[in-house]
Design an enzyme around this catalytic site. Structure first.
Site, PDB file in Angstrom:
ATOM      1  CE  LYS A  56      -3.598  -2.618   2.371  1.00 42.50           C
ATOM      2  NZ  LYS A  56      -4.090  -3.077   3.682  1.00 42.50           N
ATOM      3  N   GLY A  95     -12.808  -4.847   4.956  1.00 37.65           N
ATOM      4  CA  GLY A  95     -14.224  -5.183   5.095  1.00 37.65           C
ATOM      5  C   GLY A  95     -14.924  -5.032   3.754  1.00 37.65           C
TER       6      GLY A  95
END
Ligand code: HSE
Length: 434
Positions: free
Chosen positions: A207, A304
């Site tokens: 990331k 999520g």
């Protein structure tokens, strides 16, 4: 209204399933906002049985994601398979080569092949969207690429892995061991299939590589990141940090320095009063230091299904509207090669926990080794554990230094080890300034 935007979605796990539901739920709003109906026409997943609750009969089924990527029936290929290589890479390359826009949540793919994929997208004049690849639902890619276009960024850093932040938060709150907290994170489904990607810092590094390119207009260089995980963090460190006014977080940090761009992922002491220290559990946060906005922190769900699907939909909406920013904010020929600052030149404060034999002269020798290198100590704390007899064992000594360099700390600790007062290898944690 224009013709529908036709999507092929490959990968129907947590994010893929949530994406189909979100597109259903927001169908009318998205059509109104983008001026086009957004229609999933075909899906592909390893296990067809998994999509039962989504009525698979509504979609064409493609057993091969690469064939789906090449299908003339889709305009956009949505890749939610994961993995830096293999079928995900083959399918994304195929879609781009066929002149289809691609939306992906795949940080490993972007970190390793981002430039190559951006080149394909640029050559074909299509979009490559990857908002969901960094920090889940936090819109950090668009923030850096679009919203901060008028800024010169000096540093971007953040909590980019929910699993690690969950583990460190639980260790502190419940005084549980690292192993217990990792088991919980796995049970709750936060960790990657191979949790060593999370706890070893590699997920954060993927990331960070993407954020660095966006923040500094450089080519992605994931192999130029110094990576340390949280496996060696103990309750002793968590407690010492708390006593000294710090909290330990796994941070990804990219910073412009005189020596080049520093990219590092490691457990970090952050002041307990700082914004980033308040971010607990699986939540992610990214802070950007830039000349015009000064400091900007975005906090939100880093993983999520629904939150990540929200980021995927943002990229799909851009394609529906006909927006097509260069994937890394600049045409590829304008991206600069990343000039890597060696970690040895890193400057900052350090937390050092030593296990010191309780002999006269030990503390003086340690202080002398630091002083010889002009390393200034902010604090030095020695604690005898209750009930321990003098001289019975090694005792923990915790030092906090003022800003110095990685090179000098390394040299000083080598000298301290050679003095023979130390029972175990030192624990060293960098301190990040606010
Ligand atoms: N395993 C990742 C995390 C999921 O814990 O943040 C999102 O990339």
């Amino acid at each position: 209204m224009s013709s529908p935007l036709r999507l092929g979605v490959a990968g129907l796990g947590t994010v893929g399933g949530a994406l189909l539901k979100l597109l259903d739920r927001q169908a009318a709003a998205l059509a109104a906002r983008t001026g086009r109906e957004i229609a999933v026409v075909a899906v592909s997943a390893q296990n067809r049985g998994k999509v039962r609750d989504l009525d698979p009969a509504r979609f064409d089924w493609a057993s091969d994601p690469v064939a789906l990527a090449a299908s003339p029936d889709i305009d956009v290929f949505v890749e939610l398979i994961g993995g830096a290589d293999g079928v995900a890479r083959a399918a994304v390359e195929t879609a781009l080569q066929e002149g289809k826009s691609v939306v992906t949540a795949n940080k490993a793919l972007l970190a390793k092949h981002g430039l190559h994929l951006a080149r394909l997208a640029e050559a074909k004049g299509v979009a490559l969207g990857f908002e969901a690849s960094v920090a889940g639902g936090i819109p950090i890619v668009k923030t850096l690429r679009d919203s901060l276009a008028g800024n010169r960024v000096s540093r971007v850093y953040g909590i980019l892995n929910g699993t690690c932040n969950y583990i460190l938060s639980r260790m502190e709150a419940e005084q549980l061991s690292f192993g217990q907290c990792l088991a919980e994170a796995q049970k709750l489904g936060y960790a990657e299939a191979d949790p060593s990607f999370d706890i070893g810092g590699y997920d954060t590094a993927h990331k960070l590589a993407i954020l660095t390119a966006l923040a500094f207009g450089t080519e992605i260089a994931a192999d130029a990141i110094a990576v340390e995980g949280i496996e060696h963090i103990t309750l002793a460190d968590i407690s010492a940090a708390a006593e000294l006014g710090y909290r330990i977080k796994l941070l990804g940090v990219a910073e412009r320095t005189a020596a080049g761009i520093e990219q590092r992922v490691h457990p970090t002491m952050v002041p307990r009063s700082s914004a980033i220290a308040q971010v607990m559990g699986v939540t992610n946060a990214v802070t950007i230091d830039a000349d015009a906005v000064q400091e900007l922190t975005l906090v939100g769900p880093g993983a999520g299904g629904a939150a990540t699907a929200s980021a995927v939909v943002a990229d799909i909406a851009d394609v529906a509207r006909g927006l097509k920013a260069p994937p890394f904010g600049l045409p590829l020929k304008s991206l600069a090669p990343l000039h890597r600052a060696p970690l040895q030149t890193h400057e900052g404060g350090y937390y050092i926990r030593l296990s010191v034999y309780d002999r006269s002269g030990a503390a003086a020798a340690i202080a002398a080794r630091m002083a010889e290198r002009a390393i200034s100590l902010e604090s030095i704390v020695q604690r005898r554990r209750p009930g321990e007899l003098k001289g019975a064992s090694a005792v923990p000594v915790v030092l906090i230094t003022h800003a110095t360099s990685e090179k000098l700390i390394g040299e000083a600790l080598k000298a301290v080890l050679a003095d023979g007062f130390i029972a175990e290898p030192p624990q060293v944690i960098r301190i990040e300034r606010e």
